[in-house]
Design a protein around this motif. Structure first.
Motif, PDB file in Angstrom:
ATOM      1  N   TYR A 194       0.844  -1.213   0.000  1.00  0.00           N
ATOM      2  CA  TYR A 194       0.000   0.000   0.000  1.00  0.00           C
ATOM      3  C   TYR A 194       0.873   1.254   0.000  1.00  0.00           C
ATOM      4  CZ  TYR A 194      -4.300  -2.696   1.056  1.00  0.00           C
ATOM      5  OH  TYR A 194      -5.372  -3.542   1.015  1.00  0.00           O
ATOM      6  N   LYS A 195       1.960   1.203   0.762  1.00  0.00           N
ATOM      7  CA  LYS A 195       2.836   2.390   0.830  1.00  0.00           C
ATOM      8  C   LYS A 195       3.484   2.663  -0.524  1.00  0.00           C
ATOM      9  CE  LYS A 195       3.421   2.765   5.684  1.00  0.00           C
ATOM     10  NZ  LYS A 195       3.998   2.404   6.931  1.00  0.00           N
ATOM     11  N   MET A 196       3.856   1.589  -1.221  1.00  0.00           N
ATOM     12  CA  MET A 196       4.450   1.791  -2.553  1.00  0.00           C
ATOM     13  C   MET A 196       3.400   2.342  -3.524  1.00  0.00           C
ATOM     14  SD  MET A 196       7.167  -1.270  -3.251  1.00  0.00           S
ATOM     15  CE  MET A 196       6.410  -2.670  -2.450  1.00  0.00           C
ATOM     16  N   ALA A 197       2.162   1.881  -3.367  1.00  0.00           N
ATOM     17  CA  ALA A 197       1.095   2.398  -4.239  1.00  0.00           C
ATOM     18  C   ALA A 197       0.898   3.892  -3.992  1.00  0.00           C
ATOM     19  CB  ALA A 197      -0.212   1.648  -3.980  1.00  0.00           C
ATOM     20  N   VAL A 198       0.897   4.289  -2.725  1.00  0.00           N
ATOM     21  CA  VAL A 198       0.738   5.708  -2.402  1.00  0.00           C
ATOM     22  C   VAL A 198       1.910   6.505  -2.983  1.00  0.00           C
ATOM     23  CG1 VAL A 198       0.729   7.400  -0.511  1.00  0.00           C
ATOM     24  CG2 VAL A 198      -0.637   5.305  -0.314  1.00  0.00           C
ATOM     25  N   GLU A 199       3.109   5.980  -2.775  1.00  0.00           N
ATOM     26  CA  GLU A 199       4.305   6.675  -3.260  1.00  0.00           C
ATOM     27  C   GLU A 199       4.232   6.867  -4.783  1.00  0.00           C
ATOM     28  OE1 GLU A 199       8.501   5.664  -1.534  1.00  0.00           O
ATOM     29  OE2 GLU A 199       8.229   4.568  -3.401  1.00  0.00           O
ATOM     30  N   TYR A 200       3.850   5.801  -5.481  1.00  0.00           N
ATOM     31  CA  TYR A 200       3.774   5.898  -6.942  1.00  0.00           C
ATOM     32  C   TYR A 200       2.644   6.854  -7.363  1.00  0.00           C
ATOM     33  CZ  TYR A 200       3.291   4.882 -11.847  1.00  0.00           C
ATOM     34  OH  TYR A 200       3.221   5.031 -13.202  1.00  0.00           O
ATOM     35  N   GLY A 201       1.484   6.677  -6.723  1.00  0.00           N
ATOM     36  CA  GLY A 201       0.332   7.515  -7.083  1.00  0.00           C
ATOM     37  C   GLY A 201       0.624   8.991  -6.858  1.00  0.00           C
ATOM     38  N   ARG A 202       1.145   9.314  -5.695  1.00  0.00           N
ATOM     39  CA  ARG A 202       1.398  10.734  -5.377  1.00  0.00           C
ATOM     40  C   ARG A 202       2.468  11.311  -6.306  1.00  0.00           C
ATOM     41  NH1 ARG A 202      -3.296  10.911  -3.439  1.00  0.00           N
ATOM     42  NH2 ARG A 202      -3.618  10.350  -1.293  1.00  0.00           N
ATOM     43  N   ALA A 203       3.490  10.500  -6.633  1.00  0.00           N
ATOM     44  CA  ALA A 203       4.565  11.002  -7.502  1.00  0.00           C
ATOM     45  C   ALA A 203       4.066  11.226  -8.929  1.00  0.00           C
ATOM     46  CB  ALA A 203       5.719  10.013  -7.519  1.00  0.00           C
ATOM     47  N   ASN A 204       2.935  10.579  -9.249  1.00  0.00           N
ATOM     48  CA  ASN A 204       2.447  10.683 -10.629  1.00  0.00           C
ATOM     49  C   ASN A 204       1.136  11.443 -10.742  1.00  0.00           C
ATOM     50  OD1 ASN A 204       4.304   9.049 -12.586  1.00  0.00           O
ATOM     51  ND2 ASN A 204       4.275   7.961 -10.628  1.00  0.00           N
ATOM     52  N   GLY A 205       0.838  12.231  -9.729  1.00  0.00           N
ATOM     53  CA  GLY A 205      -0.281  13.171  -9.845  1.00  0.00           C
ATOM     54  C   GLY A 205      -1.615  12.680  -9.320  1.00  0.00           C
ATOM     55  N   PHE A 206      -1.661  11.567  -8.583  1.00  0.00           N
ATOM     56  CA  PHE A 206      -2.942  11.129  -8.025  1.00  0.00           C
ATOM     57  C   PHE A 206      -3.217  11.902  -6.730  1.00  0.00           C
ATOM     58  CE2 PHE A 206      -5.462   8.141  -5.331  1.00  0.00           C
ATOM     59  CZ  PHE A 206      -6.649   8.261  -6.055  1.00  0.00           C
ATOM     60  N   LYS A 207      -4.284  12.713  -6.769  1.00  0.00           N
ATOM     61  CA  LYS A 207      -4.586  13.546  -5.597  1.00  0.00           C
ATOM     62  C   LYS A 207      -5.762  13.006  -4.798  1.00  0.00           C
ATOM     63  CE  LYS A 207      -2.570  17.833  -7.225  1.00  0.00           C
ATOM     64  NZ  LYS A 207      -1.945  17.277  -8.437  1.00  0.00           N
ATOM     65  N   GLY A 208      -6.360  11.924  -5.285  1.00  0.00           N
ATOM     66  CA  GLY A 208      -7.575  11.412  -4.641  1.00  0.00           C
ATOM     67  C   GLY A 208      -7.286  10.583  -3.403  1.00  0.00           C
ATOM     68  N   THR A 209      -8.291   9.794  -2.997  1.00  0.00           N
ATOM     69  CA  THR A 209      -8.186   8.978  -1.787  1.00  0.00           C
ATOM     70  C   THR A 209      -8.043   7.511  -2.178  1.00  0.00           C
ATOM     71  OG1 THR A 209      -9.608  10.563  -0.656  1.00  0.00           O
ATOM     72  CG2 THR A 209      -9.354   8.420   0.390  1.00  0.00           C
ATOM     73  N   PHE A 210      -7.197   6.811  -1.441  1.00  0.00           N
ATOM     74  CA  PHE A 210      -7.107   5.356  -1.584  1.00  0.00           C
ATOM     75  C   PHE A 210      -8.154   4.748  -0.655  1.00  0.00           C
ATOM     76  CE2 PHE A 210      -2.997   6.792  -3.000  1.00  0.00           C
ATOM     77  CZ  PHE A 210      -2.669   5.928  -4.024  1.00  0.00           C
ATOM     78  N   PHE A 211      -8.871   3.772  -1.162  1.00  0.00           N
ATOM     79  CA  PHE A 211      -9.908   3.123  -0.355  1.00  0.00           C
ATOM     80  C   PHE A 211      -9.562   1.656  -0.124  1.00  0.00           C
ATOM     81  CE2 PHE A 211     -12.600   6.133  -2.999  1.00  0.00           C
ATOM     82  CZ  PHE A 211     -12.744   7.074  -1.998  1.00  0.00           C
ATOM     83  N   ILE A 212      -9.823   1.214   1.105  1.00  0.00           N
ATOM     84  CA  ILE A 212      -9.812  -0.227   1.373  1.00  0.00           C
ATOM     85  C   ILE A 212     -11.267  -0.656   1.469  1.00  0.00           C
ATOM     86  CG2 ILE A 212      -9.296  -2.007   3.108  1.00  0.00           C
ATOM     87  CD1 ILE A 212      -6.748  -0.502   3.779  1.00  0.00           C
TER      88      ILE A 212
END
Ligand code: XUL
Ligand code: CO
Length: 439
Positions: A212-230
């Protein structure tokens, strides 16, 4: 462009007296409830997988309705399905949709094929979105269908599966970012275990958090500003799933310090499988500040598995909407119809009617929840129920100004405890009364 649903017109609001099965009786986009338009309360979203792919297959039998969209060549079929999807969504008045990577493209046995096909179809969907104005709620990756995930994806004991899952999430995030999605969902269909006797649970949970942390890192570095949901679910397909219910997923989010980026996407039938009501799950998320989004389906509670039915129970949607109203909405979330037809519902109109009745059920739920709040008797009852903590020693408890010695001294002086009735019969009667006064 070819019309796929000539027998389905643009669905309009006709009011409660209408007998037209292809009309909304209660969902009136522009009607204002508690100061907000219905369409702003809901952000209804169309789940591409059940809406376009589900053909009636169940554990005991093959499909009962045609989802080939008149095409045999795989890519052409995927595009025809997208054309049909946007036609249906527009006719039903959806402003949002959600998808898994595999839903939108042709069957892709290898990860390389999936990556290419997903990128191609993402561009194709973007054209439809630009033309129709329909937006993406959330994207996700299907990490449960392919044999490579038979032991799990981000909780697999095997690096090959873990890396494959990372590859899929990376590409699904790219698609979500390109299409402007406000959310990205993790439903851990195989993130759990079949038996503890072959499982290192602590290893798997730590590895899931790293993922999950890697997903956040990748998403934020590539412009994802939304929310991750479980999206919690206790079981099915695996015997035990780590995101068992809202409380379990929240403790995971807290233990691994993921609160900055994650909230919950809660689903009705998953709540029942966990032995909870849907409103319980939404309440747990709300009071923890983690209510993100919902998947709006209901269970056939007498059946032990996930039937994902279109919602039809107004009392239940009212209690869910009550929680959502109390939480000031779900800014990055949607009310996603992760709901599907029953296997015998094989007529081409049934899918549209399922959505119409589901949306109407939520509209009625919203109106009833608003009435409960405006009426105020239930909220007042709850407030009064806790009023012994508003003065004297009770107030000192809330202000952390007392201790066991003082509470003991108080208790020993009591001749008899002041414990009024919980009055749940009366409170249930209020809900019936408000429901039957007309919504
Ligand atoms: C399965 C389920 C999924 C998630 C997305 O039970 O609910 O469709 O919503 O993977
Ligand atoms: Co779901």
């Amino acid at each position: 462009m070819k019309e796929y649903y000539p027998n389905i017109p643009k669905i309009e609001y006709e009011g409660a007296k209408s007998k037209n099965m292809l009309a909304f009786k209660h969902y009136n986009k522009d009607e204002v409830v508690l100061g907000k338009k219905m369409s702003d309360h809901f952000k209804f979203s169309f789940a591409y997988w059940h809406g376009m792919n589900y053909d009636g297959t169940d554990m005991f039998g093959v499909g009962t309705y045609d989802r080939t969209y008149g095409e045999t060549e795989a890519r052409t079929r995927a595009k025809a399905k997208a054309d049909a999807a946007f036609e249906l969504m527009s006719k039903l008045g959806f402003d949002y949709f959600c998808f898994h990577d595999v839903d939108i493209c042709e069957p892709s046995p290898t990860l390389r094929e999936l990556k290419d096909n997903l990128a191609y179809m993402t561009d194709y969907l973007k054209e439809h979105m630009d033309r129709s104005g329909i937006k993406l709620g959330w994207g996700t990756a299907n990490m449960f269908g392919a044999p490579r995930y038979k032991h799990g994806a981000a909780t697999s004991p095997y690096l090959d599966a873990y890396a494959s899952a990372a590859c899929q999430v990376k590409n699904a995030l790219d698609a979500t970012i390109k299409l402007g999605g406000t959310g990205y969902t993790f439903w851990g269909g195989r993130e759990g275990y079949e038996t503890l006797i072959n499982t290192d649970m602590s290893f798997e949970l730590d590895n899931l958090a790293r993922f999950y942390k890697m997903a956040v890192e990748y998403g934020r570095a590539n412009g994802f500003k939304g929310t991750f949901f479980i999206e919690p679910k206790p079981k099915e397909p695996t015997m035990h799933q780590y995101d068992f219910d809202a409380a379990t997923a929240i403790s995971f989010i807290q233990n691994y310090d993921l609160k900055q980026d994650f909230k919950l996407n809660l689903e009705g039938n998953h709540a029942s499988l966990a032995g909870h009501t849907f409103e319980h799950e939404v309440r747990v998320a709300r009071i923890n500040g983690l209510l993100g989004s919902i998947d709006a389906n209901h269970a056939e509670t007498l059946v032990g598995w996930d039937t994902d039915e279109f919602p039809k129970d107004v009392r239940s949607t009212a209690l869910v909407m009550y929680e959502i109203l109390k939480s000031d909405g779900m800014p990055d979330g949607v009310v996603n119809f992760d709901s599907k037809l029953r296997r015998p519902s094989s007529d081409e109109l049934d899918n549209a009617i399922g959505f119409i009745v589901g949306m109407d059920t939520y509209a009625l739920g919203l109106k009833l929840a608003a009435k409960i709040i405006e009426d105020g008797r239930i909220d007042k009852f709850i407030e009064e129920r806790y009023s012994s903590f508003q003065s004297g020693l009770g107030k000192k408890v809330l202000e952390d100004r007392t201790n066991f010695e003082e509470l003991e001294a108080y208790a020993l002086e009591l001749e008899e405890q002041a414990l009024p009735s919980g009055r749940q019969e009366y409170l249930n009667g209020i809900i019936n009364e408000l429901m039957c006064q007309g919504l």
